[in-house]
Design a protein around this motif. Structure first.
Motif, short mmCIF file in Angstrom:
data_model
loop_
_atom_site.label_atom_id
_atom_site.label_comp_id
_atom_site.label_asym_id
_atom_site.label_seq_id
_atom_site.Cartn_x
_atom_site.Cartn_y
_atom_site.Cartn_z
N UNK A 65 2.12 12.20 -9.64
CA UNK A 65 1.48 13.51 -9.56
C UNK A 65 2.53 14.62 -9.58
N UNK A 66 3.63 14.39 -8.90
CA UNK A 66 4.72 15.37 -8.88
C UNK A 66 5.33 15.54 -10.27
N UNK A 67 5.51 14.41 -10.98
CA UNK A 67 6.04 14.47 -12.34
C UNK A 67 5.08 15.21 -13.27
N UNK A 99 0.84 -1.20 0.00
CA UNK A 99 0.00 0.00 0.00
C UNK A 99 0.87 1.25 0.00
N UNK A 100 1.93 1.24 0.81
CA UNK A 100 2.82 2.39 0.86
C UNK A 100 3.53 2.61 -0.47
N UNK A 101 3.93 1.52 -1.13
CA UNK A 101 4.58 1.64 -2.44
C UNK A 101 3.64 2.26 -3.46
N UNK A 102 2.38 1.83 -3.45
CA UNK A 102 1.40 2.38 -4.39
C UNK A 102 1.18 3.86 -4.11
N UNK A 103 1.09 4.23 -2.84
CA UNK A 103 0.91 5.65 -2.49
C UNK A 103 2.10 6.48 -2.91
#
Length: 132
Positions: A124-126, A113-117
């Protein structure tokens, strides 16, 4: 063997039982035999055959067989020094091994879950950097 030593053995011996059970039923190295067993557990004509193959695909069920093997190898008994000690040890080891496997599954789920987040935040940053 003292009760304290028996308890330590219970917690320690459950670790390799959980490791073997999880590896055989979930990891990529056993994917082909696992898929073969899943196919037979769903499609075989006879109910006994379907149930047998299911026992090889479920980590809880499979941990019983691994526990029996470890009981034979280690001659571990819990509380009583006769056949009843094997029964108590067997079910206690299965329980502890499944606690370990459940904790491991929760840990893996949290990491995934953390990897997906993180990937979502990075994408989004890109996207924001591309727009500017």
């Amino acid at each position: 063997m003292t009760i304290g030593t028996q308890i330590v053995w219970l917690f320690v011996l459950a670790i390799p039982i959980a490791c073997v059970s999880w590896t055989v039923t979930h990891e990529e190295i056993f994917r082909e035999p696992h898929e073969w067993c899943v196919r037979h557990s769903k499609n075989d004509r006879y109910i006994l055959s379907r149930k047998f193959f299911y026992l090889l695909t479920c980590e809880y069920c499979f941990s019983h067989y691994v526990t029996i093997a470890f009981l034979i190898i280690c001659d571990y008994k819990l509380l009583l020094n006769d056949w009843r000690g094997y029964i108590l040890a067997g079910f206690s080891l299965v329980f502890m091994a499944n606690v370990y496997m459940s904790l491991f599954a929760l840990l893996r789920q949290t990491i995934k879950k953390e990897k997906v987040e993180i990937e979502k935040i990075e994408s989004e940053s890109d996207n924001e950097n591309t727009i500017k």
